[in-house]
Design an enzyme around this catalytic site. Sequence first.
Site, PDB file in Angstrom:
ATOM      1  N   TRP A  94       0.834  -1.203   0.000  1.00  0.00           N
ATOM      2  CA  TRP A  94       0.000   0.000   0.000  1.00  0.00           C
ATOM      3  C   TRP A  94       0.870   1.255   0.000  1.00  0.00           C
ATOM      4  O   TRP A  94       0.551   2.250  -0.641  1.00  0.00           O
ATOM      5  CB  TRP A  94      -0.914  -0.002   1.238  1.00  0.00           C
ATOM      6  CG  TRP A  94      -1.796   1.205   1.315  1.00  0.00           C
ATOM      7  CD1 TRP A  94      -3.021   1.361   0.748  1.00  0.00           C
ATOM      8  CD2 TRP A  94      -1.525   2.429   2.009  1.00  0.00           C
ATOM      9  NE1 TRP A  94      -3.535   2.592   1.032  1.00  0.00           N
ATOM     10  CE2 TRP A  94      -2.627   3.279   1.805  1.00  0.00           C
ATOM     11  CE3 TRP A  94      -0.463   2.900   2.779  1.00  0.00           C
ATOM     12  CZ2 TRP A  94      -2.712   4.564   2.342  1.00  0.00           C
ATOM     13  CZ3 TRP A  94      -0.525   4.175   3.306  1.00  0.00           C
ATOM     14  CH2 TRP A  94      -1.639   4.992   3.096  1.00  0.00           C
ATOM     15  N   HIS A  95       2.000   1.178   0.722  1.00  0.00           N
ATOM     16  CA  HIS A  95       2.801   2.380   0.878  1.00  0.00           C
ATOM     17  C   HIS A  95       3.497   2.802  -0.403  1.00  0.00           C
ATOM     18  O   HIS A  95       3.639   4.002  -0.666  1.00  0.00           O
ATOM     19  CB  HIS A  95       3.844   2.187   1.983  1.00  0.00           C
ATOM     20  CG  HIS A  95       3.310   2.534   3.331  1.00  0.00           C
ATOM     21  ND1 HIS A  95       2.667   1.621   4.125  1.00  0.00           N
ATOM     22  CD2 HIS A  95       3.281   3.702   4.023  1.00  0.00           C
ATOM     23  CE1 HIS A  95       2.285   2.216   5.247  1.00  0.00           C
ATOM     24  NE2 HIS A  95       2.637   3.469   5.207  1.00  0.00           N
ATOM     25  N   GLY A  96       3.965   1.881  -1.175  1.00  0.00           N
ATOM     26  CA  GLY A  96       4.669   2.338  -2.355  1.00  0.00           C
ATOM     27  C   GLY A  96       5.089   1.229  -3.274  1.00  0.00           C
ATOM     28  O   GLY A  96       4.965   0.045  -2.957  1.00  0.00           O
TER      29      GLY A  96
END
Lengths: 534, 316
Positions: free
Chosen positions: A366-368
Amino acid sequence: MYLLWGATEKKLSKKGDVCYINVKIVLRFYKEQVGYHVSLISISFLVFLTLVLLGYYLLPKRARWVWLLAVSLLFYGMADLRYLVFLLFSAGTTYGAALLMTAGPLGGTSSPSKGRRKLVLALVLLLNLGLLFFLKFYHYSASILEILTGGALVLPYLNLIMPLGISFYTLQVAGYCIDIYRGKVQPQRNPLKYLLFVSFFPQIIQGPIPRYDFLAPQLLEGHSYDARQVKFGLQRMLWGYFKKMVIADRAGLLVATVFDGYAYPAYYDGAQVALAAVLFSIQLYADFSGCVDIVTGAAQTMGIRLPQNFDRPYFATSIQDFWRRWHISLSSWLRDYVYIPLGGSRRGRVRQYGNIMVVFLVSGLWHGVGVTYLVWGLLHGFYQVVGKLLQPVRSKFLAWTKVDQSTAGFRLLQSGLTFGFVTLAWIFFRAPSLGTALSMCKRILLDFQLSSLLGDSLYTLGLNEKNLYLLFFCIALLFLVELLQIRIPALQERMDRQPLPIRWFLAIALICAVLIFGVYGANVDPAAFIYEQF
Amino acid sequence: MKRSKIAGFFRTVGFLLCLGIVLHVVSGAVRYPCASDTHFFEEPEDSIDVLFLGNCHSYSTFIPSLVQAETGLTGYVLGASTQDAPMTYYYLREALKHQSPSYVVLETFPLTIYESYVTTESIEAYGPLNFALLPFNLDRIRYAWDYTDGDGWFAYCLDLLQFHDRWEDVQSLHRSVTSQDNGYSIYWNREPLSDPEEILELVQTDRLLALDPRGEEYLYRIIDLVEEAGAQLILVTVPYTSMGENEAARHNTIAQIAQEEDIPYYNLTEQDTLEELQFRRGDMIDINHVNRSGGTLITEFLCDRLPEMEKGIAVS
């Protein structure tokens, strides 16, 4: 003659052109503003918020949600009109799915079958999460595929855009659908009211990620003007600006120098890398929590509470504790919608450890985009699993050594260790590549020269002596305030009861600190919020 | 309830007042030194007859004391390093709020600065500093908007926002900007091999080359503004040896515009004029600026022509 922005064509100041210029200016302004993301750290945002507040409190209560919807769409659409299409897609599909999951066959009042509800939920999650995944990972996957196949399989380049805040509002709408499926909330039948829940302007870009039953009633309520709430909201925003502009962006200068220049051209020893890593931990916290303070404060001026997103995370005494305090709205989302549905801790230890790893894998994804985020996520999962595995050993050891766990010293040691592990993981989060991150960790272990932090070489890392000491002072102030918040419950209310000169002095001092020591202005590229890119 | 609202209102006003006072004081402390070097706004109202505008080429050249001695007209050089056409226009707007000059002498280098020896980096470095000469008002906001195309414009509006990062060196006096030095300080690019007695030779051309759009736009704005103020605009181009053929061609365009607009234009880079003036290499302090003797020559040249103008001479 030239009114506000002047004319671009020569000799427009001749008499008779005034009306023409007016129209031209309006058109130019519109053209310039569309495609202009109103940054939270800009005068434009403060002006925008002032106008929103004026409109909000001047309109009748029943019309206030309409006003909020209009300004939220304007706020978001100004960044790029195409973003609105994605937002409407997410809102539209989840709105429809919610109705389908609760309406009977042919719109009757009887409940639909569980199978149908499950199918609708699966479809809508696939659509929304699939879209997010596609936008985030298409090009990355294409390049990996190309490398793996030796160039035999080349996926076409697509001119994709990444709408601002899509990672946040996708989880928000997914959570809504799952809550509907579970029967936890009733669907919103008014599409515009639902659209407001999805698009509420202060929090759409970087969260927090609110739940429908928490936020929607507040948005639709139409709050009365409460000077105290407005004041508290503005104070919180000011504190957020201090964190972001004075601490995060100043720390960011040193962090960028070391992390981005690590491979080339300079050589940084382990101590310098460790300092940069520690400052990145601070930067990220001040940046993200500063943003959340601004967003929460802005909402509070309208009487709207947003969910708490941080609870002094660097005072955490374990990694598990850290995740109860860091990005709380995401952590609780992952707990409620990923970890628990996977079985949580109910299906044996092995399964629980697997579930933890899955949750942190999802968090990393989700973060990157990139393997560094995956490693960061997995590292946190690993910490937790190892922590659980070693729990009995640790308890026995502490019992054997008769360490008093209630002392401040012991808690400080726990917090220090936790901070160390978290900082180690942040290196992977920030480093440009996995190789660089590993090399940095290796250098911290094998080439740690404390002397490099004591001499003048310390001032060659992107911050001169004065800026560095100012940064350390402000960081100390940040943690002192957080400590006070722990020691004195309802610190803000307590401060509000202080004599007027003290309150005014503090507020003016903080404003001056932001304006003088903030990293902004001419010849400075305003740093975007780190979580904005996710 | 009503009383508490009124009290709240007055408390808010009081707070904003205190904040304003503190910010004003702090703003003064971090203000860029070049701003405090300029005493233009301390001059008595309507006391200046000849207003000279331009950048280093103007304040290296024009000598107001000489103008006063020769013609009895008072003068002031309102210029700053790397001043471009828009900045010149906004300086003029500000000046006309306090002064009613009979003559406005515009040295034309700001109109061609973007195509000259001055680097873009230098313009970008010095340009923002020159905002400090403008007081905070609607014109400064307009200029900030023009300068930034609306992106980050607010940072240029207030000295505190623009120069806040000077807190590090607020005690030391920055003199990197040569504004108002009148050119008699150390300059650069001396020509050690040139014969100081030799008549200066500059590139000549009959070609016409358009000004850059921004320079042309603001030239017309300046023309209109001076006309509205009832003053006489005079355009002057002073010599500089790094001038290229394209710049010479643009001076021809300025001459054409001046002719169309019926404005006197003295192009002192033309070889005939240089010879008429007996302008020598030794009259330059470096390759881009005249020295005191050069400034005297040019100022006297201009003084001889001021009475020829149609407008009346203001009695000081």
